[in-house]
Design an enzyme around this catalytic site. Structure first.
Site: not given
Length: 393
Positions: A72, A82, A85, A340
């Protein structure tokens, strides 16, 4: 002030950890991986009562053997990038290893002996890209994208590789609206948000409207549903099953397939309960309840005290409090827990085990490649006559 060092391991939040060669303090560094050797700049001075601080990588001297170039072009670790990830800098096998380490560390920290845990390999995601079925972007009417870590800055995003094809198309549809006066935030707000998934249309655009919760990786969600189906089949039938944090019925659908005549499904979100009720699942009584109310177990006791099986899929906070839980679920024999967050799962699991429960199955699942996130499924069984007093907190 800079120093050189080597990243030795990752923190519970997935940041690299490097020790200062002179003061001995540990520093958390985003965008690094165990084995990276570099030059670091301290960005947060450690307080007297702290043994750690934060730093940033200013020069990579030697790369970890697991480091790779991220696919990315928007990924970065400054206030203008960003970082959704952050683990895309490492090969996938190493990501899975570190996710398992996160879980083992959390379990060890609360008191579990790792030698007693039989934890297999992490269930990998079939797709490393194009897997995510939902997303949320922020917009101020001029820009549209994700928010940079630790900031109020919108990072404009033209594309996102982890979104599935439908969601990627939704993103392009939204971008065509820019600039948009209608999307300008109200005075005092930084932005509006747009929440979409691959089952909802991108238009008309609904600002600040949140979609009901949905597992973000369809393939891995199907794996978890299959796990739950198998777990319920293995542990016999019950005349009553209770589900907590049922959402709009993702796992309720599996429970209903057991043929259990009485299934109580609780969820705090009225919108999700409305969706669940519209499914008309056999035997399911869907109810709203504040599952984090301080006296929730006392409130629910009358309805759940004869249930034999409990299925729960809480948010990251876990159960928060178990005071009164074991008294409320007096007849419970089996708990199927989907978590989670390894830290809150470890906390809850420790309390279960101290109150006469034993887990017989733990599986780790990677729902979100390139992130520190790890999903956990576990089955607990009541060891009758083995309850230890004084741990009902």
């Amino acid at each position: 002030m800079s120093f050189q060092g080597e990243i030795t391991h990752l923190s519970q939040k997935g940041l690299g950890v490097v020790q200062h060669p002179e003061n001995g303090l540990s520093y958390f560094v985003a965008g690094t991986w165990p084995g990276d050797r570099g030059e670091f700049e301290i960005t947060d001075r450690a307080l007297n009562n702290r043994k750690y601080g934060y730093a940033r990588l200013i020069r990579l001297i030697q790369s970890s053997r697991h480091r790779k170039t991220p696919e990315c072009r928007f990924l970065g670790f400054s206030g203008n990038d960003c970082s959704g990830c952050p683990w895309m800098i490492a090969d996938y096998d190493s990501q899975l290893e570190q996710k398992k380490n996160r879980f083992l560390y959390a379990m060890h920290r609360v008191g579990f002996d790792l030698a007693d845990l039989n934890i297999g390999a992490v269930q990998p995601s079939p797709d490393l890209f194009g897997y995510r079925n939902r997303f949320q972007v922020k917009t101020d009417g001029e820009k549209l994208g994700f928010v940079a870590e630790g900031s109020h800055h919108i990072v404009p995003i033209e594309d996102c590789l982890i979104l599935n094809p439908a969601c990627r198309q939704h993103l392009q549809t939204l971008r065509k609206h820019l600039p948009s006066r209608e999307w300008s935030p109200a005075p005092g707000d930084d932005w509006n948000f747009i929440d979409l998934d691959d089952q909802s249309p991108a238009e008309p655009v609904l600002l600040n409207w949140k979609q009901p919760f949905r597992q973000g990786n369809d393939a891995q969600n199907q794996w978890m549903r299959s796990w739950l189906k198998y777990a319920l089949e293995q542990h016999g039938h019950s005349h009553k099953i209770v589900e907590l944090f049922c959402g709009s019925g993702n796992f309720t659908e599996v429970i209903a397939q057991t043929g259990c005549p009485e299934i109580l499904a609780y969820e705090a979100d009225p919108q999700a309960i409305t969706v669940l009720r519209q499914k008309n699942l056999p035997g399911v009584d869907a109810r709203t309840a504040d599952l984090y109310h301080p006296f929730i177990w006392k409130i629910l006791k009358k309805n759940v005290q004869d249930a034999g099986i409990l299925v729960l899929d809480p948010p990251r906070s876990g159960l928060k409090t178990l005071r009164g839980f074991f008294d409320a679920f007096a007849a419970l024999e089996t708990i199927c827990y989907i978590s989670c967050d390894p830290v809150t799962f470890a906390r809850d699991a420790w309390i279960f085990c101290k109150n006469g429960w034993k887990f017989t199955d733990i599986q780790l699942i990677d729902l979100f490649p390139h992130t520190p996130h790890i999903e956990i499924t576990a089955t607990f069984h009541k060891q009758w006559g083995n309850t230890k007093k004084g741990n009902k907190r």
